[in-house]
Structure formats: C-alpha cells, structure tokens
Design a protein around this motif. Structure first.
Motif, PDB file in Angstrom:
ATOM      1  N   LEU A  63       0.851  -1.197   0.000  1.00 18.74           N
ATOM      2  CA  LEU A  63       0.000   0.000   0.000  1.00 18.74           C
ATOM      3  C   LEU A  63       0.884   1.244   0.000  1.00 18.74           C
ATOM      4  CD1 LEU A  63      -2.477  -1.199   2.796  1.00 18.74           C
ATOM      5  CD2 LEU A  63      -2.983  -1.072   0.338  1.00 18.74           C
ATOM      6  N   GLU A 104      -0.505   4.793  -1.251  1.00 18.44           N
ATOM      7  CA  GLU A 104      -1.476   5.375  -0.331  1.00 18.44           C
ATOM      8  C   GLU A 104      -0.799   5.809   0.973  1.00 18.44           C
ATOM      9  OE1 GLU A 104      -3.725   1.738  -1.049  1.00 18.44           O
ATOM     10  OE2 GLU A 104      -5.517   2.985  -0.814  1.00 18.44           O
ATOM     11  N   PHE A 145      -6.340   3.889   5.109  1.00 17.07           N
ATOM     12  CA  PHE A 145      -5.885   2.986   4.042  1.00 17.07           C
ATOM     13  C   PHE A 145      -5.449   1.632   4.580  1.00 17.07           C
ATOM     14  CE2 PHE A 145      -2.011   4.871   5.588  1.00 17.07           C
ATOM     15  CZ  PHE A 145      -1.090   3.834   5.521  1.00 17.07           C
TER      16      PHE A 145
END
Length: 484
Positions: A415, A418, A478
């Motif tokens: 991730l 993000e 996130f």
C-alpha cells in the motif's frame, strides 16, 4: 553456496566512556581480575554500491598476533545486542571468496562483486579483556581504545563491551548496570563498523536524522516495539555529543524528534507494554520533552527575528541558560541511569511475556491506528473552532499517527502509494498546526505583543491546515486494506 559453516550467536552490550574517565574503570571489582592485552587491526569491506550495508551485513577481516580472521555479521536491530556471526581463519587482511561462500553472503554476492570488495574503514585498537563471572553466568569484559580511520579522517574509540559467554541477557544487563552506576558510561549505539562508515561518508560532527525503522509483518508485538524503541534511542544518542560539544540547535531538534517518536511508540504499543515501570518512563520522557521544547522554542523565535531586534538579547540569555541546564542533565548520573534502565527494560522487561506482547504485530497495530484515526477525524471537523491548546493536542495526535504509519512502512509496502500520500498530508497538517503553535509561543515569549503580520499568518496557516486535513480525510484509513 559451498558447505556453510554454522553461525555463532554474539550477545553483547556496548558502553561509551570518555577517556578522561577511563581510569575509574580500574577501581571497579570487575576490572581487577587477570587481564589479556592485544592489538587488533580490523578492516571493513563493502561493494562499490554498498550492497552489504544496505542489506544489514558486515564483512570484516581482523588481524591479531599475525593471524587473520574473516567475520560476517548480520542483524536487523538498530542497536544490535544479538547477532549471528560466521568466523573463519584466512591467510591475509583481505576477504577470501571461498570463506565468503561458506556463509550466507555466498548467496548475496556474485563473483564479480566479491572481486570488487573495497576497504571502507580501518580500526586500530588496543583491547584489554577479562573473563568475569557473576551469580547467573559469565561474560567477557573488554575495554577498547584506539582509532577508527576512513578517507584521511579519524575518530577516537573508547568503549566497554560485555559479551555473554554463559547465562542470560538479564544477567548481562545486571553486570552492565553495575558499571553504569559507578562510572560515567553511556549506552553505546554504534558498532565500530558504523563509526567507520560515517567517517567514510563524511557525516561526522553533523546532526543525524531518523533512519527508517524496518519492521517485518511476521514480528511479534514485543519485537516490533523493541525495534522501534531501539531506533529512537539510537537517534537520540547519535545527536547527543554534538549538542553537548557545540550547543547545536539542529542536534537539539533531532534529539527532540527522537523522543517524540519514542513517545509515539509508547502510545502505539501501550496495551502490550503495561507493567510496573511504564508510567515512570513515560513521565520522565514527558518532562524531558518539555525541557527540550523550551530551548527549541527560543531557537525557532531567534531564527525569525532580525539581528537588530531588541528582544534578541533576553532570548539569547535564556537560550544559554536552558542549553546549560540540558547539558548538565545529559551528563548527570541520574539521566545516564535513566537511559540505561529504559533500554534494559525495552530488551528484558517483564512486559515482554504478556499475551499481547507475544501476539502478532499487524492486527494489534491496525487496531491502534483505527482508534487514533477516530479521534483525529472527530477533532478535525471543528478545526476552526479549536483553541490554541486544543489545536496543539490535535497536532500531537496527527504526529503520532504519522510516526506510527512510518514505523509500519515495510508491512504496508503493498500500500506504498497510499501510505506515502497519507504521510505527506499528515506532515502538511503537522507543519501548519506547528506554525500556528509557533505564533502562539512567539506571542507569549515576546510579552504578549502580536504583530499585524502574525494575525495574517495565523489566518493563512489555519486555511492551509484545513486543506491538508481535507486531503488526509480523503485518503482515510488505508490500512483497512492491509492483507497479510
């Protein structure tokens, strides 16, 4: 890889001591036994692109009494107390490919890279060693003094090492504690190789920023906290000498950042580290943060004032007073013991045996992020109506969130985009709310006098903070999309 040799486990604690205090060591009972003296010449190697350093490996060749030993070490800890090492006697003061092949480096380095290995730094020390026993084990106690050299630069080495031969880590810390209580020694956070690499990089006598913390998703909660805390303590100790020697404002700032990050780690891991000592540690860290903050506030104000401003004289006098107080504290026996006890507690405290501490890191961390995000999101809705004190508390919460997400960068690598956008937005919020706090502090230090420009800046920073909060909330939690 050829047939590998089995690693041994090195477990040691380092203490730094000023050479002017070294004579005090001779009066300690543990230094009164039969001693062995030897001169050690050690050369550290890496590839031109520093593949070993980037991978957490150390490759050295040590010469003692005409014999040469090649050693490979590896550790993922910022302060490597426990490390695997592979040792083999070789024929000269340069690494040998066959010996490398019998270690894990045989799978890391290609033949061409082995041929390109370059000496980065050299240590020349006199080592005085003794074998010492206590009621729970035995250890080798050494005092090293000499020089580390790299690229025509050098730095003195004066350090004590306690390497465990039998027993457990608690017993080793108990022996180190007795030394710290009796002589002015401080926790050592740099291996000799790291000292040499800093010289080779030209980074000596310069403030040091925090380096990324490497947490692995499969770590336990205890391993995660110990890794983060060690990184923060190392960041602190690497800037401490520069503050003491030169009263460097950036060194103070970095030390303050290190303690802020450590306090954020205490928050993040709090449910797992609760024991009889944690509140006392948190209280002392909180008070020390305030002491550093008072000096830092004056640095920030002085940087914004013209050289001919009449307020400078009083502020500079206060700066000298606050810095002198901080330096006396850093050199005090009580503070040295506090830092030692904090480090010992991180490594061996009773909290480590709790059910939560032994549990998996990521489910625990995600629950903590969720809790903090709820608090931040609720407060951010009424940002314009908050008082200066309330906005400052919101800034601290946002900073905790940013640090926590930075600590977890490696587990969140899938991730990464993000996470990066979230950290940038959080930093924007932190900076703008920080500017508002600086304006409030400036007004207080300048006897309540607010300039018209201050009011304009206040309005501008508040609008900017709202924009950054909007970005932060658009990205949102996130980490909810994390997959093991």
């Amino acid at each position: 890889m050829a047939d590998s040799c089995s690693p041994s486990r090195e477990i040691e604690i380092k203490l730094d001591i000023d050479p002017s205090d070294a004579l005090e060591l001779e009066a300690l009972p543990c230094f009164s036994g039969e001693e062995e003296r030897q001169r050690q010449i050690t050369v550290y190697f890496d590839t031109p692109k520093e593949k070993l350093r980037r991978g957490g490996w150390v490759l050295r060749v040590r010469q003692v009494d005409g014999r040469f030993t090649q050693t490979v070490k590896c550790s993922g800890s910022p302060i490597p107390i426990e490390r695997d090492e592979w040792e083999e006697e070789i024929s000269g003061l340069r690494p040998e490919a066959k010996a490398i092949a019998r270690t894990p480096l045989g799978d890391v380095l290609k033949g061409r890279q082995i041929r390109q290995l370059t000496a980065l730094c050299r240590c020349d020390v006199e080592r005085v060693s003794r074998t010492v026993a206590n009621g729970k084990g035995s250890f080798e106690l050494t005092y090293d003094q000499g020089l580390v050299e790299a690229r025509e630069a050098c730095e003195p080495i004066h350090e004590i090492e306690l390497e465990m031969k039998a027993g457990n880590l608690e017993a080793l810390f108990a022996s180190a504690r007795r030394i710290v209580r009796q002589v002015p020694a401080k926790i050592g956070v740099l291996a000799k190789s790291e000292r040499g690499f800093r010289l080779a990089d030209g980074r000596i006598n310069a403030p040091v920023k925090a380096t990324p913390v490497v947490l692995r998703a499969r770590m336990s909660v205890a391993e995660g906290f110990a890794t983060v805390a060690a990184a923060c303590l190392k960041h602190f100790r690497m800037n401490e000498p520069l503050l003491i020697a030169e009263r460097d404002a950036e060194a103070l700032h970095q030390m303050r950042v290190s303690i802020r990050r450590l306090r954020s780690a205490f928050w993040l891991f709090r449910p797992a580290i609760r024991d009889a000592k944690v509140e006392a540690f948190e209280d002392q860290l909180r008070r020390f943060t305030r002491e550093m903050g008072a000096a830092r506030n004056i640095d920030v104000i002085l940087a914004s004032l013209p050289l001919d401003d009449p307020a400078r004289g009083n502020l500079e006098d206060n700066r000298k007073r606050l810095y002198s107080r901080l330096i006396r504290k850093l050199d005090s026996r009580s503070f040295r013991l506090f830092m030692f006890e904090l480090f010992a507690w991180v490594q061996t405290g009773k909290w480590r045996s709790s059910k939560k501490a032994m549990g998996p890191l990521m489910p625990f961390a995600i629950k903590r992020l969720d809790r903090l995000w709820t608090r931040i999101n609720r407060k951010a809705e009424g940002l314009g109506r908050l008082s200066d004190v309330e906005r400052h508390k919101l800034r601290i919460s946002t900073k905790k969130m940013r640090y926590a997400v930075e600590f977890l960068a490696e587990p969140f690598r899938n991730l990464a985009d993000e996470r990066a956008r979230f950290v940038n937005a959080a930093e924007g919020v932190q900076d703008r709310l920080g500017e508002l706090n600086d304006l409030a502090t400036r007004q207080e230090l300048l006897f309540g006098h607010a300039h018209e420009t201050d009011r304009k800046f206040r309005s501008r920073h508040l609008r900017a903070a709202k924009r950054h909060f909007g970005k932060l909330r658009d990205i949102g939690a996130f980490w909810g999309r994390y997959e093991a």
